[in-house]
Design a protein around this motif. Structure first.
Motif, PDB file in Angstrom:
ATOM      1  N   ALA A  10     -52.681  62.908-144.490  1.00 47.63           N
ATOM      2  CA  ALA A  10     -53.214  64.172-143.977  1.00 47.63           C
ATOM      3  C   ALA A  10     -54.478  63.935-143.163  1.00 47.63           C
ATOM      4  O   ALA A  10     -55.428  64.714-143.210  1.00 47.63           O
ATOM      5  N   GLY A  11     -54.484  62.821-142.413  1.00 48.73           N
ATOM      6  CA  GLY A  11     -55.608  62.590-141.501  1.00 48.73           C
ATOM      7  C   GLY A  11     -55.324  63.304-140.186  1.00 48.73           C
ATOM      8  O   GLY A  11     -54.492  64.220-140.109  1.00 48.73           O
ATOM      9  N   GLY A  14     -51.558  62.784-139.163  1.00 49.10           N
ATOM     10  CA  GLY A  14     -50.599  63.428-140.067  1.00 49.10           C
ATOM     11  C   GLY A  14     -50.657  64.941-139.948  1.00 49.10           C
ATOM     12  O   GLY A  14     -49.631  65.630-139.897  1.00 49.10           O
ATOM     13  N   ILE A  38     -47.245  64.477-147.609  1.00 50.54           N
ATOM     14  CA  ILE A  38     -47.776  63.924-148.867  1.00 50.54           C
ATOM     15  C   ILE A  38     -49.107  63.226-148.578  1.00 50.54           C
ATOM     16  O   ILE A  38     -49.196  62.395-147.671  1.00 50.54           O
ATOM     17  N   ALA A  39     -50.131  63.582-149.346  1.00 50.60           N
ATOM     18  CA  ALA A  39     -51.446  62.921-149.195  1.00 50.60           C
ATOM     19  C   ALA A  39     -52.233  63.152-150.482  1.00 50.60           C
ATOM     20  O   ALA A  39     -51.931  64.083-151.240  1.00 50.60           O
ATOM     21  N   PRO A  40     -53.240  62.330-150.719  1.00 50.30           N
ATOM     22  CA  PRO A  40     -54.005  62.486-151.955  1.00 50.30           C
ATOM     23  C   PRO A  40     -54.738  63.814-152.067  1.00 50.30           C
ATOM     24  O   PRO A  40     -54.984  64.298-153.160  1.00 50.30           O
ATOM     25  N   PRO A  48     -65.026  60.117-138.347  1.00 52.41           N
ATOM     26  CA  PRO A  48     -66.005  59.768-137.316  1.00 52.41           C
ATOM     27  C   PRO A  48     -67.439  60.178-137.646  1.00 52.41           C
ATOM     28  O   PRO A  48     -68.367  59.747-136.974  1.00 52.41           O
ATOM     29  N   VAL A  78     -47.987  57.889-151.596  1.00 54.28           N
ATOM     30  CA  VAL A  78     -46.698  57.197-151.438  1.00 54.28           C
ATOM     31  C   VAL A  78     -46.873  55.742-151.845  1.00 54.28           C
ATOM     32  O   VAL A  78     -47.818  55.067-151.429  1.00 54.28           O
ATOM     33  N   SER A 111     -56.028  53.711-141.675  1.00 51.67           N
ATOM     34  CA  SER A 111     -56.482  52.315-141.665  1.00 51.67           C
ATOM     35  C   SER A 111     -57.616  52.143-142.667  1.00 51.67           C
ATOM     36  O   SER A 111     -58.126  53.120-143.212  1.00 51.67           O
ATOM     37  N   LEU A 128     -68.629  52.268-144.571  1.00 54.72           N
ATOM     38  CA  LEU A 128     -68.607  53.725-144.348  1.00 54.72           C
ATOM     39  C   LEU A 128     -67.233  54.144-143.868  1.00 54.72           C
ATOM     40  O   LEU A 128     -67.076  55.112-143.129  1.00 54.72           O
ATOM     41  N   THR A 164     -68.572  51.591-134.671  1.00 59.39           N
ATOM     42  CA  THR A 164     -69.020  52.047-135.997  1.00 59.39           C
ATOM     43  C   THR A 164     -70.353  51.405-136.365  1.00 59.39           C
ATOM     44  O   THR A 164     -71.266  52.077-136.872  1.00 59.39           O
ATOM     45  N   THR A 289     -47.675  56.832-136.280  1.00 66.16           N
ATOM     46  CA  THR A 289     -48.654  57.566-135.480  1.00 66.16           C
ATOM     47  C   THR A 289     -50.079  57.277-135.959  1.00 66.16           C
ATOM     48  O   THR A 289     -50.285  56.799-137.075  1.00 66.16           O
ATOM     49  N   GLN A 309     -59.176  60.405-130.910  1.00 65.27           N
ATOM     50  CA  GLN A 309     -58.588  60.983-129.698  1.00 65.27           C
ATOM     51  C   GLN A 309     -57.152  60.505-129.549  1.00 65.27           C
ATOM     52  O   GLN A 309     -56.283  61.274-129.128  1.00 65.27           O
ATOM     53  N   ALA A 311     -55.278  59.343-132.258  1.00 63.52           N
ATOM     54  CA  ALA A 311     -54.543  59.804-133.453  1.00 63.52           C
ATOM     55  C   ALA A 311     -54.065  61.252-133.291  1.00 63.52           C
ATOM     56  O   ALA A 311     -52.948  61.599-133.673  1.00 63.52           O
ATOM     57  N   CYS A 342     -67.594  58.513-126.721  1.00 67.48           N
ATOM     58  CA  CYS A 342     -68.888  59.175-126.875  1.00 67.48           C
ATOM     59  C   CYS A 342     -69.548  58.568-128.103  1.00 67.48           C
ATOM     60  O   CYS A 342     -69.087  58.772-129.233  1.00 67.48           O
ATOM     61  N   LYS A 371     -71.255  64.809-127.831  1.00 69.27           N
ATOM     62  CA  LYS A 371     -70.855  64.169-129.096  1.00 69.27           C
ATOM     63  C   LYS A 371     -70.732  65.210-130.208  1.00 69.27           C
ATOM     64  O   LYS A 371     -69.769  65.230-130.964  1.00 69.27           O
TER      65      LYS A 371
END
Ligand SMILES: Cc1cc2nc3c(=O)[nH]c(=O)nc-3n(C[C@H](O)[C@H](O)[C@H](O)COP(=O)(O)OP(=O)(O)OC[C@H]3O[C@@H](n4cnc5c(N)ncnc54)[C@H](O)[C@@H]3O)c2cc1C
Length: 400
Positions: A10-11, A14, A38-40, A48, A78, A111, A128, A164, A289, A309, A311, A342, A371
């Motif tokens: 569910a990011g 998703g 399905i997601a936690p 970000p 899953v 990821s 982070l 990052t 994806t 952008q 995803a 940005c 930003k």
């Protein structure tokens, strides 16, 4: 029998895959397609922004949006994909195991940073990358105020000078002043393998990063690699030791491990190779994806990066195409010609670039405004309103 689209994660990718699939099914009078995600947790975690403080607040609820758009949400993780049976095994939040059959599977499980690359980083470094680990880092930074002043307490080493690492490092002077007091002598050191700050970026962007770092007092150790991390700090490959109570690891991001359960070509980051419909090579019924997909963005040799952008748009195309394949609708080839960056540069401001050659278009306060509009508005989920959400879930609708 009703056809089943199952989405894992569910990011950004998703959530948009689910909305885009639901939109197409809705447009075709639902023609017997169910969409299950399905997601936690039913929330979008705004990764970000994880270099900011109050990280626990950087989420947005998704259940009302799923309810409004007819998406079934299952809270769980899953564990196994059995492609030969078109089935996933998943565990709910009480630890109970379940199985779910799919006609189309969309992999959107994101990821994670790999802290096991050097000795000691897993145990002694912070990151982070996920909400939980960013929270641990935040608590650690806050707790340092209770410790006696020392150079080690006031020093933070950021391992890796990519986007990052830079956003974290340039945020830290102000964050540490808040924690230790205005007059504290702090040291922030970015350890970077390349020959100069921001070596992977365009010359124009590098110059801005160098200037901002200098003005903020962020130091760079270039041509440097971390050999090991321990409780007292970092040892570099050339033997130099940097004493620090805080070491932050930002390098070596890998696609989620579920990708390994699919016997398909993958790149060095573990991302599944996909065709222009975003089907995993060799699997017509599995789409990938977001950060788990290696997808060509155009005909000029550019590939999607592990960014929001990409995803977001990858998600819209994957959801649309998975539904299209069940509804007898022509799929849409994924294309994403535009690429912008940005980069937040803390109290200095930010820098905004356009194009794969990263031409600098705005800096300082002007770029900071851009930003903030991206990370505080644009990438958040749409309102829990079916018509409004479906309008922007169209892969061809203007967005980013
Ligand atoms: C600190 C940081 C700063 C960043 N800054 C930027 C930036 O400035 N600009 C930008 O564009 N991008 C940025 N990114 C990258 C961006 O956040 C990612 O590219 C984006 O989140 C990828 O979206 P995704 O949907 O693929 O994965 P994610 O957003 O990570 O979502 C993955 C989802 O899958 C779920 N999941 C994982 N495993 C399972 C499983 N086994 N079962 C069920 N669900 C599972 C997770 O819980 C989550 O819901 C940043 C990332 C970080 C960490």
């Amino acid at each position: 029998m009703r056809k089943q689209i199952v989405i894992v994660g569910a990011g950004f990718s998703g959530m948009w895959a689910a909305l885009s699939a639901a939109r197409l099914a809705d447009k075709n009078q639902h023609q017997a397609v169910d969409i299950t995600l399905i997601a936690p947790q039913p929330e979008l975690r705004i990764r970000p922004r994880f270099y900011e403080k109050a990280v626990r607040t950087l989420t947005a609820p998704l259940q009302p949006l799923f309810d409004a758009t007819g998406i079934r949400f299952l809270r769980g993780t899953v564990k196994k994909i059995t492609a030969s049976l078109q089935e996933v095994s998943w565990q709910d939040d009480k630890g109970e195991a379940h199985r779910l059959r799919y006609d189309r599977l969309i992999m959107a499980s994101g990821s994670h940073v790999n802290r096991s690359m050097v000795s000691g980083a897993e145990k002694y470094a912070f990151d982070l990358d996920q909400l939980e680990s960013a929270e641990v880092l935040e608590q650690h930074l806050t707790s340092l105020a209770q410790q006696p002043e020392s150079e080690a307490r006031n020093t933070v080493v950021v391992c890796g000078g990519g986007f990052t690492g830079i956003e974290m490092a340039t945020e830290l002077p102000a964050r540490l002043r808040e924690i230790f007091g205005e007059n504290a002598q702090t040291k922030i050191i970015v350890v970077e393998r390349g020959p100069q700050p921001g070596s992977r970026f365009s010359e124009a962007l590098r110059d801005v990063i160098t200037q901002a770092s200098a003005e903020l007092g962020v130091e760079w150790r270039v041509n440097a690699e971390v050999e090991s991390v321990d409780a007292s700090g970092v040892t570099l490959k050339d033997g130099q030791v940097i004493t620090a109570q805080t070491v932050i690891w930002t390098v070596g991001v890998q696609a989620n491990d579920l990708t390994q359960q699919i016997d398909a070509p993958r790149d060095r980051q573990g991302r599944l190779q996909v065709n222009e419909q975003l089907q995993v090579v060799g699997f017509d019924d599995i789409y990938a994806t977001g950060d788990v997909a290696r997808a060509a963005t155009d005909g000029r040799g550019n590939y999607a990066l592990m960014t929001c952008q990409h995803a977001i748009l990858l998600g819209k195309f994957a959801g649309n195409n998975a539904a299209a394949s069940l509804l007898n609708v022509e799929p849409l080839p994924y294309r994403q010609e535009n690429y912008v960056t940005c980069l937040d540069l803390g109290a200095w401001g930010a820098v905004y670039t356009e194009g794969w050659d990263q031409q600098v278009k705005a800096t300082r306060a002007e770029a900071k405004k851009i930003k903030q509009s991206i990370t505080r508005e644009l990438i958040y989920p749409p309102k829990a309103d079916k018509i409004a959400a479906f309008e922007i879930a169209d892969p061809l609708a203007p967005f980013v």
